[in-house]
Design a protein around this motif. Structure first.
Motif, PDB file in Angstrom:
ATOM      1  N   ALA A  62       0.833  -1.204   0.000  1.00  0.00           N
ATOM      2  CA  ALA A  62       0.000   0.000   0.000  1.00  0.00           C
ATOM      3  C   ALA A  62       0.867   1.253   0.000  1.00  0.00           C
ATOM      4  N   ILE A  63       1.944   1.219   0.782  1.00  0.00           N
ATOM      5  CA  ILE A  63       2.831   2.385   0.825  1.00  0.00           C
ATOM      6  C   ILE A  63       3.484   2.618  -0.533  1.00  0.00           C
ATOM      7  N   TRP A  64       3.959   1.531  -1.157  1.00  0.00           N
ATOM      8  CA  TRP A  64       4.601   1.683  -2.455  1.00  0.00           C
ATOM      9  C   TRP A  64       3.594   2.060  -3.546  1.00  0.00           C
ATOM     10  N   ALA A  65       2.380   1.599  -3.435  1.00  0.00           N
ATOM     11  CA  ALA A  65       1.360   1.986  -4.409  1.00  0.00           C
ATOM     12  C   ALA A  65       1.126   3.492  -4.369  1.00  0.00           C
ATOM     13  N   ARG A  66       1.049   4.038  -3.168  1.00  0.00           N
ATOM     14  CA  ARG A  66       0.862   5.491  -3.052  1.00  0.00           C
ATOM     15  C   ARG A  66       2.070   6.253  -3.578  1.00  0.00           C
ATOM     16  N   ARG A  67       3.256   5.761  -3.317  1.00  0.00           N
ATOM     17  CA  ARG A  67       4.449   6.432  -3.822  1.00  0.00           C
ATOM     18  C   ARG A  67       4.501   6.398  -5.348  1.00  0.00           C
ATOM     19  N   ILE A  68       4.179   5.251  -5.914  1.00  0.00           N
ATOM     20  CA  ILE A  68       4.223   5.128  -7.380  1.00  0.00           C
ATOM     21  C   ILE A  68       3.155   6.016  -8.025  1.00  0.00           C
ATOM     22  N   ALA A  69       1.957   6.055  -7.443  1.00  0.00           N
ATOM     23  CA  ALA A  69       0.897   6.901  -7.987  1.00  0.00           C
ATOM     24  C   ALA A  69       1.286   8.377  -7.909  1.00  0.00           C
ATOM     25  N   GLY A  70       1.883   8.795  -6.798  1.00  0.00           N
ATOM     26  CA  GLY A  70       2.330  10.179  -6.685  1.00  0.00           C
ATOM     27  C   GLY A  70       3.404  10.517  -7.700  1.00  0.00           C
ATOM     28  N   PHE A  71       4.304   9.573  -7.948  1.00  0.00           N
ATOM     29  CA  PHE A  71       5.347   9.810  -8.949  1.00  0.00           C
ATOM     30  C   PHE A  71       4.742   9.944 -10.348  1.00  0.00           C
ATOM     31  N   SER A  72       3.718   9.163 -10.655  1.00  0.00           N
ATOM     32  CA  SER A  72       3.070   9.254 -11.974  1.00  0.00           C
ATOM     33  C   SER A  72       2.398  10.609 -12.165  1.00  0.00           C
ATOM     34  N   LEU A  73       1.797  11.132 -11.108  1.00  0.00           N
ATOM     35  CA  LEU A  73       1.184  12.450 -11.210  1.00  0.00           C
ATOM     36  C   LEU A  73       2.234  13.533 -11.458  1.00  0.00           C
ATOM     37  N   VAL A  74       3.365  13.443 -10.774  1.00  0.00           N
ATOM     38  CA  VAL A  74       4.435  14.425 -10.972  1.00  0.00           C
ATOM     39  C   VAL A  74       4.981  14.343 -12.391  1.00  0.00           C
ATOM     40  N   ALA A  75       5.183  13.126 -12.895  1.00  0.00           N
ATOM     41  CA  ALA A  75       5.699  12.961 -14.263  1.00  0.00           C
ATOM     42  C   ALA A  75       4.723  13.505 -15.296  1.00  0.00           C
ATOM     43  N   ALA A  76       3.422  13.253 -15.109  1.00  0.00           N
ATOM     44  CA  ALA A  76       2.426  13.777 -16.048  1.00  0.00           C
ATOM     45  C   ALA A  76       2.380  15.299 -16.001  1.00  0.00           C
ATOM     46  N   PHE A  77       2.459  15.867 -14.813  1.00  0.00           N
ATOM     47  CA  PHE A  77       2.451  17.321 -14.670  1.00  0.00           C
ATOM     48  C   PHE A  77       3.661  17.946 -15.358  1.00  0.00           C
ATOM     49  N   VAL A  96      -0.772   2.971 -14.278  1.00  0.00           N
ATOM     50  CA  VAL A  96      -1.340   1.625 -14.369  1.00  0.00           C
ATOM     51  C   VAL A  96      -0.649   0.685 -13.386  1.00  0.00           C
ATOM     52  N   LEU A  97       0.681   0.806 -13.286  1.00  0.00           N
ATOM     53  CA  LEU A  97       1.424  -0.025 -12.333  1.00  0.00           C
ATOM     54  C   LEU A  97       0.983   0.275 -10.899  1.00  0.00           C
ATOM     55  N   ALA A  98       0.803   1.553 -10.576  1.00  0.00           N
ATOM     56  CA  ALA A  98       0.345   1.912  -9.225  1.00  0.00           C
ATOM     57  C   ALA A  98      -1.036   1.339  -8.946  1.00  0.00           C
ATOM     58  N   LEU A  99      -1.897   1.324  -9.945  1.00  0.00           N
ATOM     59  CA  LEU A  99      -3.235   0.764  -9.761  1.00  0.00           C
ATOM     60  C   LEU A  99      -3.164  -0.739  -9.484  1.00  0.00           C
ATOM     61  N   LEU A 100      -2.304  -1.453 -10.184  1.00  0.00           N
ATOM     62  CA  LEU A 100      -2.158  -2.894  -9.952  1.00  0.00           C
ATOM     63  C   LEU A 100      -1.581  -3.182  -8.568  1.00  0.00           C
ATOM     64  N   VAL A 101      -0.591  -2.386  -8.162  1.00  0.00           N
ATOM     65  CA  VAL A 101      -0.014  -2.572  -6.832  1.00  0.00           C
ATOM     66  C   VAL A 101      -1.050  -2.277  -5.747  1.00  0.00           C
ATOM     67  N   ALA A 102      -1.891  -1.285  -5.988  1.00  0.00           N
ATOM     68  CA  ALA A 102      -2.940  -0.958  -5.014  1.00  0.00           C
ATOM     69  C   ALA A 102      -3.930  -2.116  -4.869  1.00  0.00           C
ATOM     70  N   PHE A 103      -4.298  -2.743  -5.993  1.00  0.00           N
ATOM     71  CA  PHE A 103      -5.186  -3.909  -5.921  1.00  0.00           C
ATOM     72  C   PHE A 103      -4.526  -5.046  -5.146  1.00  0.00           C
ATOM     73  N   ALA A 104      -3.248  -5.243  -5.396  1.00  0.00           N
ATOM     74  CA  ALA A 104      -2.533  -6.290  -4.651  1.00  0.00           C
ATOM     75  C   ALA A 104      -2.491  -5.960  -3.164  1.00  0.00           C
ATOM     76  N   ALA A 105      -2.333  -4.674  -2.843  1.00  0.00           N
ATOM     77  CA  ALA A 105      -2.322  -4.270  -1.426  1.00  0.00           C
ATOM     78  C   ALA A 105      -3.677  -4.544  -0.776  1.00  0.00           C
ATOM     79  N   PHE A 106      -4.769  -4.317  -1.495  1.00  0.00           N
ATOM     80  CA  PHE A 106      -6.096  -4.613  -0.954  1.00  0.00           C
ATOM     81  C   PHE A 106      -6.219  -6.096  -0.598  1.00  0.00           C
ATOM     82  N   VAL A 107      -5.703  -6.951  -1.470  1.00  0.00           N
ATOM     83  CA  VAL A 107      -5.795  -8.393  -1.219  1.00  0.00           C
ATOM     84  C   VAL A 107      -4.994  -8.771   0.026  1.00  0.00           C
ATOM     85  N   VAL A 108      -3.783  -8.232   0.131  1.00  0.00           N
ATOM     86  CA  VAL A 108      -2.932  -8.554   1.277  1.00  0.00           C
ATOM     87  C   VAL A 108      -3.549  -8.029   2.569  1.00  0.00           C
TER      88      VAL A 108
END
Length: 292
Positions: A15-30, A58-70
């Motif tokens: 979950a922590i890494w999913a949030r970090r990856i999603a934040g990085f994607s937003l910065v890169a898009a900006f 997309v990678l952050a979304l997949l990691v977030a789904f995996a975090a939900f399962v765990v």
């Protein structure tokens, strides 16, 4: 004094890494959007950066789904981090997904004009376009047929106003939209047509699209044609058709606003003659003849 130890649940690292990856994607898009709008780099590296940001989302979304399962299976903390990662990823992917839907529904064209037979020509903009941009030559009748099927309401504007008035209305519409005017030549009697070339920007990414407006005098008024085309890409997702349609509608409104209001109809005055005034004096006596 006895110390109290508070037991805390371990947090899911996914979950922590999913949030970090999603934040990085937003910065890169900006950053990619800033690069495109400012013109600091070429368009293709900026688009590659934006595509990479989408892939990271997309990678952050997949990691977030995996975090939900765990979290569900092991009872770990981190639900808020996984949810925030999912929200950021979906927010970034929503608009590209919408464009993908439009790309599926709309034809694969990037040049729209109100006159496919004799489209307005780019002159000044043809010299300013980068070498790797799309050609300024109209694609041809195949693209015109696709345009007619997808956008049947895109057509020229005929008006009984003079060519000068139509040109003024067209230039006012272009300036109101804050497009960068590259060339503007008003029509002159018997010599040439009105011609306006401008550069428009897309709302989010700020891509530069080229626009040309042509005003031709006709015996009973003027005809206005417009053309809008993307500099890059083979699919405009309907942007150019919407731009041409809105521009023609605004020019028509400006022409209507130029016409003076009809003067009020004067009140009709009565044409009945008043009867002549009668005299109340003595009636004229007939003259008597004097006896010889």
């Amino acid at each position: 004094m006895a110390r109290r130890f508070i037991h805390s649940e371990p947090t899911s690292r996914l979950a922590i890494w999913a949030r970090r990856i999603a934040g990085f994607s937003l910065v890169a898009a900006f950053l990619a959007i800033i690069i495109v709008r400012s013109g600091l780099l070429e368009i293709k590296p900026a688009l590659a950066t934006f595509a990479g940001a989408l892939a990271i989302a997309v990678l952050a979304l997949l990691v977030a789904f995996a975090a939900f399962v765990v979290i569900w299976m092991e009872g770990l903390a981190g639900m808020a981090a996984a949810l925030s990662a999912m929200v950021m990823s979906l927010a970034l992917l929503a608009y590209p997904a919408y464009l993908g839907y439009k790309a599926y529904k709309l034809p694969r064209i990037y040049d729209i004009t109100t006159d496919p037979i004799d489209p307005p020509r780019y002159e000044a903009l043809a010299r300013l376009r980068p070498r790797d941009a799309n050609s300024v030559t109209y694609p041809g009748l195949y693209a015109a047929e696709q345009q007619r099927t997808a956008y049947p309401d895109v057509g020229p504007l005929g008006t009984n106003a003079t060519a000068e008035a139509a040109y003024s209305a067209s230039l006012a519409a272009v300036n109101r939209r804050k497009w960068r005017v590259v060339d503007a030549r008003p029509p002159q009697a018997g010599r040439r047509e009105g011609h306006i070339e401008a550069v428009a920007r897309t709302p989010i990414m700020g891509f530069r699209d080229d626009v040309v407006v042509r005003v031709r005098a006709e015996p009973d008024g003027a005809r206005i044609d417009a053309r809008s085309s993307s500099r890059y890409g083979e699919h405009d997702f309907g942007t150019n058709a919407k731009r041409v349609r809105d521009l023609i509608n605004e020019i028509e409104d400006n022409i209507r606003a130029q016409k003076p209001e009809k003067p009020e109809r004067p009140v009709a005055q009565s044409t009945t003659k008043k009867p002549a005034a009668t005299t109340t004096g003595k009636k004229d006596q007939p003259k008597r003849s004097r006896p010889d």
